[in-house]
Design a protein around this motif. Structure first.
Motif, PDB file in Angstrom:
ATOM      1  N   ALA A 132       0.851  -1.187   0.000  1.00 13.77           N
ATOM      2  CA  ALA A 132       0.000   0.000   0.000  1.00 13.77           C
ATOM      3  C   ALA A 132       0.886   1.236   0.000  1.00 13.77           C
ATOM      4  N   LEU A 133       0.570   2.194  -0.852  1.00 17.33           N
ATOM      5  CA  LEU A 133       1.369   3.412  -0.989  1.00 17.33           C
ATOM      6  C   LEU A 133       0.869   4.482  -0.012  1.00 17.33           C
ATOM      7  N   PRO A 134       1.703   5.490   0.285  1.00 13.75           N
ATOM      8  CA  PRO A 134       1.257   6.580   1.173  1.00 13.75           C
ATOM      9  C   PRO A 134       0.034   7.328   0.659  1.00 13.75           C
ATOM     10  N   GLY A 142      -0.448  -9.330 -11.585  1.00 12.74           N
ATOM     11  CA  GLY A 142      -1.226 -10.527 -11.893  1.00 12.74           C
ATOM     12  C   GLY A 142      -0.818 -11.803 -11.190  1.00 12.74           C
ATOM     13  N   PRO A 143       0.371 -12.284 -11.342  1.00 16.24           N
ATOM     14  CA  PRO A 143       1.479 -11.722 -12.113  1.00 16.24           C
ATOM     15  C   PRO A 143       1.182 -11.707 -13.619  1.00 16.24           C
ATOM     16  N   HIS A 144       1.965 -10.909 -14.329  1.00 20.52           N
ATOM     17  CA  HIS A 144       1.740 -10.744 -15.765  1.00 20.52           C
ATOM     18  C   HIS A 144       1.937 -12.060 -16.512  1.00 20.52           C
ATOM     19  N   LYS A 145       2.802 -12.912 -16.003  1.00 16.50           N
ATOM     20  CA  LYS A 145       3.072 -14.182 -16.679  1.00 16.50           C
ATOM     21  C   LYS A 145       1.883 -15.138 -16.552  1.00 16.50           C
ATOM     22  N   VAL A 146       1.021 -14.915 -15.542  1.00 22.13           N
ATOM     23  CA  VAL A 146      -0.094 -15.836 -15.291  1.00 22.13           C
ATOM     24  C   VAL A 146      -1.373 -15.357 -15.971  1.00 22.13           C
ATOM     25  N   ASN A 147      -1.769 -14.117 -15.722  1.00 28.70           N
ATOM     26  CA  ASN A 147      -3.048 -13.633 -16.253  1.00 28.70           C
ATOM     27  C   ASN A 147      -2.939 -12.329 -17.038  1.00 28.70           C
ATOM     28  N   GLY A 148      -1.719 -11.829 -17.266  1.00 23.24           N
ATOM     29  CA  GLY A 148      -1.523 -10.660 -18.113  1.00 23.24           C
ATOM     30  C   GLY A 148      -1.743  -9.317 -17.438  1.00 23.24           C
ATOM     31  N   VAL A 149      -1.902  -9.272 -16.109  1.00 25.56           N
ATOM     32  CA  VAL A 149      -2.076  -7.996 -15.400  1.00 25.56           C
ATOM     33  C   VAL A 149      -0.702  -7.478 -14.985  1.00 25.56           C
ATOM     34  N   PRO A 150      -0.273  -6.308 -15.492  1.00 28.98           N
ATOM     35  CA  PRO A 150       1.064  -5.814 -15.149  1.00 28.98           C
ATOM     36  C   PRO A 150       1.063  -5.105 -13.793  1.00 28.98           C
ATOM     37  N   LEU A 151       2.194  -4.540 -13.454  1.00 33.44           N
ATOM     38  CA  LEU A 151       2.294  -3.728 -12.235  1.00 33.44           C
ATOM     39  C   LEU A 151       1.444  -2.476 -12.403  1.00 33.44           C
ATOM     40  N   THR A 174      10.318  -2.089  -2.813  1.00 32.21           N
ATOM     41  CA  THR A 174      10.693  -0.786  -2.255  1.00 32.21           C
ATOM     42  C   THR A 174      10.728   0.313  -3.324  1.00 32.21           C
ATOM     43  N   LYS A 175      11.028  -0.046  -4.551  1.00 29.35           N
ATOM     44  CA  LYS A 175      11.150   0.972  -5.600  1.00 29.35           C
ATOM     45  C   LYS A 175       9.803   1.386  -6.181  1.00 29.35           C
ATOM     46  N   PHE A 176       8.745   0.681  -5.846  1.00 29.28           N
ATOM     47  CA  PHE A 176       7.429   0.996  -6.400  1.00 29.28           C
ATOM     48  C   PHE A 176       6.756   2.060  -5.535  1.00 29.28           C
ATOM     49  N   THR A 177       6.888   3.290  -5.950  1.00 28.15           N
ATOM     50  CA  THR A 177       6.312   4.433  -5.238  1.00 28.15           C
ATOM     51  C   THR A 177       5.347   5.168  -6.171  1.00 28.15           C
ATOM     52  N   ASP A 178       4.754   6.245  -5.665  1.00 27.61           N
ATOM     53  CA  ASP A 178       3.846   7.041  -6.499  1.00 27.61           C
ATOM     54  C   ASP A 178       4.600   7.715  -7.639  1.00 27.61           C
ATOM     55  N   GLU A 179       5.837   8.106  -7.399  1.00 24.16           N
ATOM     56  CA  GLU A 179       6.642   8.716  -8.464  1.00 24.16           C
ATOM     57  C   GLU A 179       6.999   7.708  -9.542  1.00 24.16           C
TER      58      GLU A 179
END
Length: 252
Positions: A132-134, A142-151, A174-179
């Motif tokens: 969860a982001l701030p 998805g993961p993308h490899k399973v059902n095609g839903v990306p990050l 850790t690198k997945f932020t709002d920016e």
């Protein structure tokens, strides 16, 4: 004894100081009190004064007050009045003093929870929540490899949390932020009418860095999916309701 003597005796009886009422106490003026000033222009007869109007003006000293120089007050210059005015009053925006606060994440949504998307291009898909982001949004895949839903980032108001959990301890989020998800603003050049209709829409191209991050997340999630039987097929299946099924009566 004459009648005059009788009347005299009666007057003396009435003027007896013992029987007379007491006199009211006189009010003493304090020391230094000024006596009331007599009017300068006394009246000869009712309505006719002894002095003329100009004589009273000079006696009262009003000429000195009139000729006394005083500094004029500094007044602000009036704004120029425009000859044009709007036909309707322009609405003035109200000052917004509220500060944006991040929404609280539901207790049922934790990292590793399987969610069902209810809106967007991937509605009905089952995805895995990474964090969860701030800002209150959720990072899912998805993961993308399973059902095609990306990050992606999704709002928690448009997901259903299930009781299924996936181990995401090996995923580095850790690198997945709002920016990270914010799109760069590009300056759009002005177009003519012919260019506007002739130009084709640009297709969204995924960057190489985003593809590498997606591959790393899928590689970390696949061992956890393979360790649980039918979990990969469960994520690949789309959620739907059949006739007679109601979401508020289902246990996810």
């Amino acid at each position: 004894q004459s009648t005059w003597g009788v009347e005299r005796g009666r007057n003396k009886a009435t003027l007896n100081p013992d029987t007379m009422p007491p006199k009211p106490a006189t009010q003493t003026k304090p020391k230094g009190a000024k006596k009331p000033h007599a009017p300068r222009n006394h009246q000869l007869i009712p309505g006719v004064g002894a002095l003329s109007r100009s004589a009273v003006y000079s006696k009262t000293g009003r000429w000195a007050l009139k000729n006394k120089t005083t500094t004029p007050k500094q007044t602000k210059a009036a704004a120029p009045v425009s000859a044009w005015y709007a036909a309707e009053d322009a609405p003035k925006p109200f000052a917004n003093r509220r500060t944006a606060k991040p929404g609280k994440v539901r207790a049922s949504i934790t990292p590793g929870t399987v969610l069902i998307l209810l809106a967007g291009p991937y509605r009905g898909k089952r995805v895995v929540c990474l964090k969860a982001l701030p800002s209150g949004l959720l990072v899912i895949t998805g993961p993308h490899k399973v059902n095609g839903v990306p990050l992606r980032r999704v709002n928690q108001a448009y997901v259903i949390a299930t009781s299924t959990k996936v181990d995401v301890s090996k995923v580095d989020a850790t690198k997945f932020t709002d920016e990270y998800f914010r799109k760069a603003e590009e300056a759009k050049p002005k177009k003519t009418e012919d260019q506007f209709f002739a130009q084709e829409e640009k297709k969204h191209v995924v960057s190489a860095d985003r593809k590498a991050d997606q591959a790393a997340v899928d590689a970390a999630l696949m061992p956890a999916l393979k360790s649980t039987p039918l979990l990969a097929k469960y994520l690949n299946s789309r959620f739907s309701l059949k006739q007679g099924q109601y979401p508020h009566q289902l246990v996810f």
